[in-house]
Design a protein around this motif. Structure first.
Motif, PDB file in Angstrom:
ATOM      1  N   UNK A 215       0.846  -1.185   0.000  1.00 25.73           N
ATOM      2  CA  UNK A 215       0.000   0.000   0.000  1.00 25.73           C
ATOM      3  C   UNK A 215       0.891   1.247   0.000  1.00 25.73           C
ATOM      4  N   UNK A 216       0.297   2.381  -0.334  1.00 28.80           N
ATOM      5  CA  UNK A 216       1.071   3.612  -0.319  1.00 28.80           C
ATOM      6  C   UNK A 216       1.644   3.913   1.044  1.00 28.80           C
ATOM      7  N   UNK A 217       0.856   3.685   2.102  1.00 33.04           N
ATOM      8  CA  UNK A 217       1.331   3.938   3.461  1.00 33.04           C
ATOM      9  C   UNK A 217       2.476   2.993   3.830  1.00 33.04           C
ATOM     10  N   UNK A 218       2.390   1.747   3.385  1.00 30.94           N
ATOM     11  CA  UNK A 218       3.461   0.789   3.681  1.00 30.94           C
ATOM     12  C   UNK A 218       4.740   1.164   2.945  1.00 30.94           C
ATOM     13  N   UNK A 219       4.605   1.626   1.707  1.00 28.58           N
ATOM     14  CA  UNK A 219       5.777   2.061   0.958  1.00 28.58           C
ATOM     15  C   UNK A 219       6.448   3.255   1.610  1.00 28.58           C
ATOM     16  N   UNK A 220       5.651   4.199   2.082  1.00 26.95           N
ATOM     17  CA  UNK A 220       6.224   5.365   2.774  1.00 26.95           C
ATOM     18  C   UNK A 220       6.895   4.949   4.071  1.00 26.95           C
ATOM     19  N   UNK A 221       6.338   3.937   4.734  1.00 22.63           N
ATOM     20  CA  UNK A 221       6.933   3.451   5.978  1.00 22.63           C
ATOM     21  C   UNK A 221       8.304   2.820   5.730  1.00 22.63           C
ATOM     22  N   UNK A 222       8.455   2.133   4.596  1.00 24.15           N
ATOM     23  CA  UNK A 222       9.766   1.578   4.246  1.00 24.15           C
ATOM     24  C   UNK A 222      10.784   2.710   4.139  1.00 24.15           C
ATOM     25  N   UNK A 223      10.425   3.749   3.408  1.00 24.77           N
ATOM     26  CA  UNK A 223      11.332   4.888   3.234  1.00 24.77           C
ATOM     27  C   UNK A 223      11.685   5.526   4.580  1.00 24.77           C
ATOM     28  N   UNK A 224      10.697   5.646   5.458  1.00 23.75           N
ATOM     29  CA  UNK A 224      10.949   6.256   6.759  1.00 23.75           C
ATOM     30  C   UNK A 224      11.862   5.376   7.606  1.00 23.75           C
ATOM     31  N   UNK A 225      11.688   4.059   7.558  1.00 22.35           N
ATOM     32  CA  UNK A 225      12.564   3.167   8.335  1.00 22.35           C
ATOM     33  C   UNK A 225      14.005   3.277   7.862  1.00 22.35           C
TER      34      UNK A 225
END
Length: 250
Positions: A215-225
């Motif tokens: 999901x878009x939120x999961x993809x952004x979470x990868x970048x943040x991690x």
């Protein structure tokens, strides 16, 4: 990149991926210990053949904390991150059609059965194991069991079963906590910088894979991690709000 020392029936990474994408899948049996449908198969194109694992989406059990029908895509996303890091943590993995529909297909690792996996999981000086800990932090792996460690006779270490990864919330559960709070190695920071660059490039293979399967939120979470790992430069700590070790740990 992944090793080519015989872990995959003599196939290198590129050749293995080509075979996984285009070969015919023949189901040989089922791994009954797995919680989701996990089929042991042979993939062949007439000239080459290799053992592989096929996990059809139709055989995934619903989970309360992951969207239905997404585990196969998460396995493929984990492979993409592994390759972006340059460490070959995950065996060659593709998303394709099979005898029971779309699913994940991954080359079978012919592991070194003489290795004591419990002892291995406790080592602090094992380069491959420490790389895996960083990889798990990036993908937010919620199920790094001892049995998911796949050492090979050539000395390389692979990991398997990454379907319950990439949650938006922090859910890292692993048996590899021996480096918590310790400084990341220079090698790890360099690899993380490479991943950050690929994530920033919307045309990269990594971004394309994550956009397709997360999901878009999961993809952004990868970048943040990835950004947090680079910013703090240490291995993460367990969450106080989530069990830190999967059960059973083996």
């Amino acid at each position: 990149m992944s090793e080519t020392t015989g872990a995959f029936d003599g196939l290198g990474t590129a050749e293995g991926l080509e075979l996984l994408h285009g070969g015919d899948l023949t189901v040989e049996g089922r791994l009954t210990s797995a919680s989701n449908a996990t089929l042991y198969c042979t993939v062949s194109d007439g000239a080459r053949s290799a053992a592989c694992v096929y996990k059809p989406v139709a055989g995934e059990r619903p989970l309360w904390d992951f969207p239905d029908g997404t585990l196969a895509g998460r396995e493929v996303s984990a492979y993409a991150v592994s390759e972006a890091l340059g460490w070959g943590v995950v065996p060659p993995t593709v998303h394709r059609d099979g005898p029971f529909g779309e699913g994940m297909v991954q080359l079978w690792v012919h592991g070194d059965t003489t290795v004591d996996l419990v002892a291995l999981s406790r080592e602090a000086g094992h380069t491959g194991l420490r790389r895996m800990a960083v990889f798990d932090a990036v993908i937010n792996n919620s199920d790094r069991k001892i049995g998911h460690l796949l050492p090979t006779p050539g000395g390389h270490l692979y990991g398997c079963d990454h379907g319950v990864s990439f949650a938006e919330d922090y859910k890292l559960r692993t048996v590899l906590w021996q480096w918590q709070g310790q400084a990341l190695t220079a090698e790890s920071l360099e690899a993380l910088e490479a991943v950050r660059a690929l994530l920033a490039d919307r045309g990269s293979a990594l971004s394309h894979t994550l956009d397709r399967h997360l999901t878009g939120a999961e993809g952004r979470a990868v970048r943040r991690r990835v950004e947090l790992l680079i910013e703090h430069r240490i291995h993460p700590y367990p969450s106080p709000d989530w069990p830190s070790v999967p059960w059973p740990p083996v």
